[in-house]
Design an enzyme around this catalytic site. Sequence first.
Site, PDB file in Angstrom:
ATOM      1  CG  HIS A  13     -12.795   0.236   7.125  1.00 17.05           C
ATOM      2  ND1 HIS A  13     -11.755  -0.268   7.874  1.00 17.05           N
ATOM      3  CD2 HIS A  13     -12.438   0.050   5.829  1.00 17.05           C
ATOM      4  CE1 HIS A  13     -10.818  -0.750   7.063  1.00 17.05           C
ATOM      5  NE2 HIS A  13     -11.210  -0.560   5.815  1.00 17.05           N
ATOM      6  CB  ALA A  38      -5.717  -8.965  -7.912  1.00 18.99           C
ATOM      7  CG  PHE A  70     -11.560   3.735  -7.084  1.00 16.09           C
ATOM      8  CD1 PHE A  70     -10.674   2.970  -7.810  1.00 16.09           C
ATOM      9  CD2 PHE A  70     -11.066   4.584  -6.118  1.00 16.09           C
ATOM     10  CE1 PHE A  70      -9.312   3.043  -7.596  1.00 16.09           C
ATOM     11  CE2 PHE A  70      -9.697   4.669  -5.887  1.00 16.09           C
ATOM     12  CZ  PHE A  70      -8.828   3.904  -6.633  1.00 16.09           C
ATOM     13  CD  GLN A 105     -16.745  -1.245  -2.327  1.00 14.95           C
ATOM     14  OE1 GLN A 105     -16.051  -0.370  -1.782  1.00 14.95           O
ATOM     15  NE2 GLN A 105     -16.251  -2.251  -3.007  1.00 14.95           N
ATOM     16  N   GLY A 130     -11.504 -11.566  -3.432  1.00 16.60           N
ATOM     17  CA  GLY A 130     -10.629 -10.839  -4.343  1.00 16.60           C
ATOM     18  C   GLY A 130     -11.121 -10.935  -5.780  1.00 16.60           C
ATOM     19  CG  ASP A 131     -12.409  -8.499  -7.992  1.00 13.82           C
ATOM     20  OD1 ASP A 131     -13.395  -9.242  -8.134  1.00 13.82           O
ATOM     21  OD2 ASP A 131     -12.430  -7.433  -7.355  1.00 13.82           O
ATOM     22  CG  HIS A 161      -7.493  -6.103   3.457  1.00 18.16           C
ATOM     23  ND1 HIS A 161      -8.397  -5.403   2.692  1.00 18.16           N
ATOM     24  CD2 HIS A 161      -7.373  -5.405   4.607  1.00 18.16           C
ATOM     25  CE1 HIS A 161      -8.820  -4.337   3.359  1.00 18.16           C
ATOM     26  NE2 HIS A 161      -8.200  -4.317   4.529  1.00 18.16           N
ATOM     27  CD  GLU A 207      -9.223  -0.872   2.721  1.00 19.26           C
ATOM     28  OE1 GLU A 207     -10.181  -1.356   3.348  1.00 19.26           O
ATOM     29  OE2 GLU A 207      -9.150  -0.873   1.474  1.00 19.26           O
ATOM     30  CB  SER A 265     -10.637   0.619  11.169  1.00 17.43           C
ATOM     31  OG  SER A 265     -11.868   0.356  10.521  1.00 17.43           O
ATOM     32  CB  ALA A 319     -15.282 -14.274   0.852  1.00 14.80           C
TER      33      ALA A 319
END
Length: 287
Positions: free
Chosen positions: A263, A48, A213, A173, A105-106, A74, A14, A12, A120
């Site tokens: 992904h 976010a 990141f 991640q 999320g953040d 998402h 993103e 996949s 989550a």
Amino acid sequence: MESQKQYKKKFSFEFFPPKTPEAVGKLQTTQAKLAEMNPDFFSVTFGAGGSTRDMTFETVMDIHAKTGIEAAPHISCIGNLNDEIKAILENYKDNGIKRIVALRGDLPSGAVGYGQLRYANELVEFIRQETGDHFHIEVAAYPEFHPQAPNAKTDIENFRKKVDAGANSAITQYFYNPFAYYRFVDNCEKLGVDIPIVAGVMPIINCTQLVRFSEGCGAEIPRWILKRLQEFGDDRVSIRKFGIDVTTELCEQLLTNDAPGLHFYTMNQSEASVAIWKNLGIDQRDS
Ligand code: FAD
């Protein structure tokens, strides 16, 4: 990694929702190029606190209409009220969306309200409660552990709560050390987790961006990779070439060792992902 052998490998890509008309055009070119690879699905991030709510929806619908390939939005719970989440879910359901990536999320800096769901696993539970088995639910996993986790063991136990709440599969991640991933998956297996844990892959395109990141999300850039990237300075061509080589090798190892798919975090660019995909010789003609 024993339990991961049973799963058919899924691939996949993103994207994030574009913010300007130029970015919309660029993403359409990118999605068209990546659609030629015939991935299992595309996914689109959620800003976010719901900041990209409408653009996530529009991007998902556009991808599906133009490429015919499944597109998964998402959704994150932090900063959103349950009624808002419910409305988003219903909208996706009414529009034929069947796969969703469920995250905490953040909170954006300066935000005050946490929303009603704190983690989550609570979001996964809420999605199941509101929509039954309609959605295939993907959740996040952290082979190098979530930056806020008190320790590795607790983080894996928290990951398991999402699976117990009804998640169908997970996406990690990104990481550059495959051993962190193998060990994470083995530890999950020992806890009885029995869902595919697909490896998230970040093609290396830009050194400064990657460092920023990685500091935020807790992914480690191995010293030897960082040193080489720094040595290239502004030489983008060499960075890309090195990045494609390193990421291809990583993906080869992961697939050989039974990772149930990849992904790609594309950053809305196709070139590096396509190059890695072709190097790997992934053949999706029958999927
Ligand atoms: P959780 O699984 O809730 O974990 C967050 C932290 O809380 C961890 O430290 C965990 O150990 C702890 N924890 C979990 N459950 C409990 C519990 N029940 N009790 C106590 N502690 C607990 N962010 C976005 O804003 N939008 C996106 O679209 C997006 N997409 C992503 C896609 C992937 C594949 C990944 C890996 C990350 C994505 N993120 C996205 C980033 C993500 O939102 C952040 O990493 C966030 O900080 C954690 O989200 P989570 O769903 O993993 O949270």
